[in-house]
Design a protein around this motif. Structure first.
Motif, short mmCIF file in Angstrom:
data_model
loop_
_atom_site.label_atom_id
_atom_site.label_comp_id
_atom_site.label_asym_id
_atom_site.label_seq_id
_atom_site.Cartn_x
_atom_site.Cartn_y
_atom_site.Cartn_z
N THR A 76 5.85 28.06 -15.80
CA THR A 76 6.82 27.78 -16.86
C THR A 76 6.49 26.54 -17.69
O THR A 76 7.01 26.38 -18.79
N GLY A 79 9.33 24.67 -19.27
CA GLY A 79 10.53 25.51 -19.22
C GLY A 79 10.54 26.67 -20.20
O GLY A 79 11.60 27.17 -20.57
N ILE A 83 13.86 28.55 -19.95
CA ILE A 83 15.08 27.84 -20.38
C ILE A 83 15.75 28.52 -21.58
O ILE A 83 16.97 28.78 -21.54
N VAL A 107 11.75 20.48 -16.34
CA VAL A 107 12.61 21.68 -16.33
C VAL A 107 13.97 21.35 -15.70
O VAL A 107 15.03 21.67 -16.26
N ALA A 121 14.61 25.87 -10.24
CA ALA A 121 13.21 25.52 -10.52
C ALA A 121 12.53 25.12 -9.22
O ALA A 121 13.14 24.51 -8.34
#
Length: 210
Positions: A76, A79, A83, A107, A121
């Motif tokens: 990720t 994020g 997100i 994140v 996360a």
């Protein structure tokens, strides 16, 4: 409303007030955290909403996740796409993983700051994540063939979305060689069909059904 998020409301006009507020906070948060821990290129911070947030939401144009969908975001980084997708789909759950701990710190801090309750996360490699998910999302972490190997046993057979469970992978450029190497069934969605900005001309979502 900030002019920055106008590009989001242009393509997603039904955002709630809470979603707009959450998206609007991202510019300041990523500017702050990028100065502490470089997770986005310096030049891209100025184009955060186009090159990172809207790009992530290309997946939302391909599939409107139903309530209760479980999604794993592999690699990720800071994020993305997790997100923005978690903001867009508050009734789904997103688990974001990255092998670099400082990125997961960003994140966690960003998600907490904007009040995301549907996101977890983890500092971990994708192949070591224990749970199963309905969909795997990611953004250009590696070539599709090795990526598939990391996640092929992470997808549940419980089908309830409009697309069969599988991978939704944001990729750019010429993918012919990579997809030939991959050798499995897939479908391409060109983001230029959803977004008119020049940035999206070569951007795609590769959907791999399981």
């Amino acid at each position: 409303m900030s002019a920055n998020i106008d590009i989001l409301t242009k393509y997603f006009p039904k955002l709630t007030d809470k979603q707009r507020e959450q998206f609007e906070q991202l510019q300041e948060l990523y500017s702050f955290w990028n100065n502490q821990i470089n997770v986005i290129s310096r030049q891209d911070i100025e184009n955060l909403y186009e090159k990172h947030v809207l790009h992530s939401l290309g997946i939302a144009k391909v599939l409107n996740f139903k309530h209760g969908t479980e999604i794993l975001d592999v690699g990720t980084g800071g994020g993305f796409p997790g997100i923005p997708l978690a903001v867009m789909f508050p009734e789904c759950h997103f688990h974001l993983v990255d092998s670099i701990g400082k990125k997961i710190k960003v994140v966690t801090e960003v998600a907490q700051a904007i009040g995301l309750k549907n996101l977890t996360a983890q500092h971990e490699r994708a192949e070591n994540v224990a749970s199963d998910f309905d969909f795997i999302v990611s953004r250009a972490v590696t070539r599709l063939k090795p990526f598939y190997g990391w996640v092929q046993h992470k997808v549940t057979r419980n089908q309830f979305n409009e697309l069969r469970n599988g991978i939704l992978y944001l990729k750019g450029g010429d993918l012919d060689e990579e997809l030939q190497e991959f050798g499995k069934k897939y479908k391409l969605y060109n983001l230029s069909g959803y977004f008119e900005e020049e940035f999206f001309e070569t951007k795609k979502v590769v959907y791999v059904p399981f």
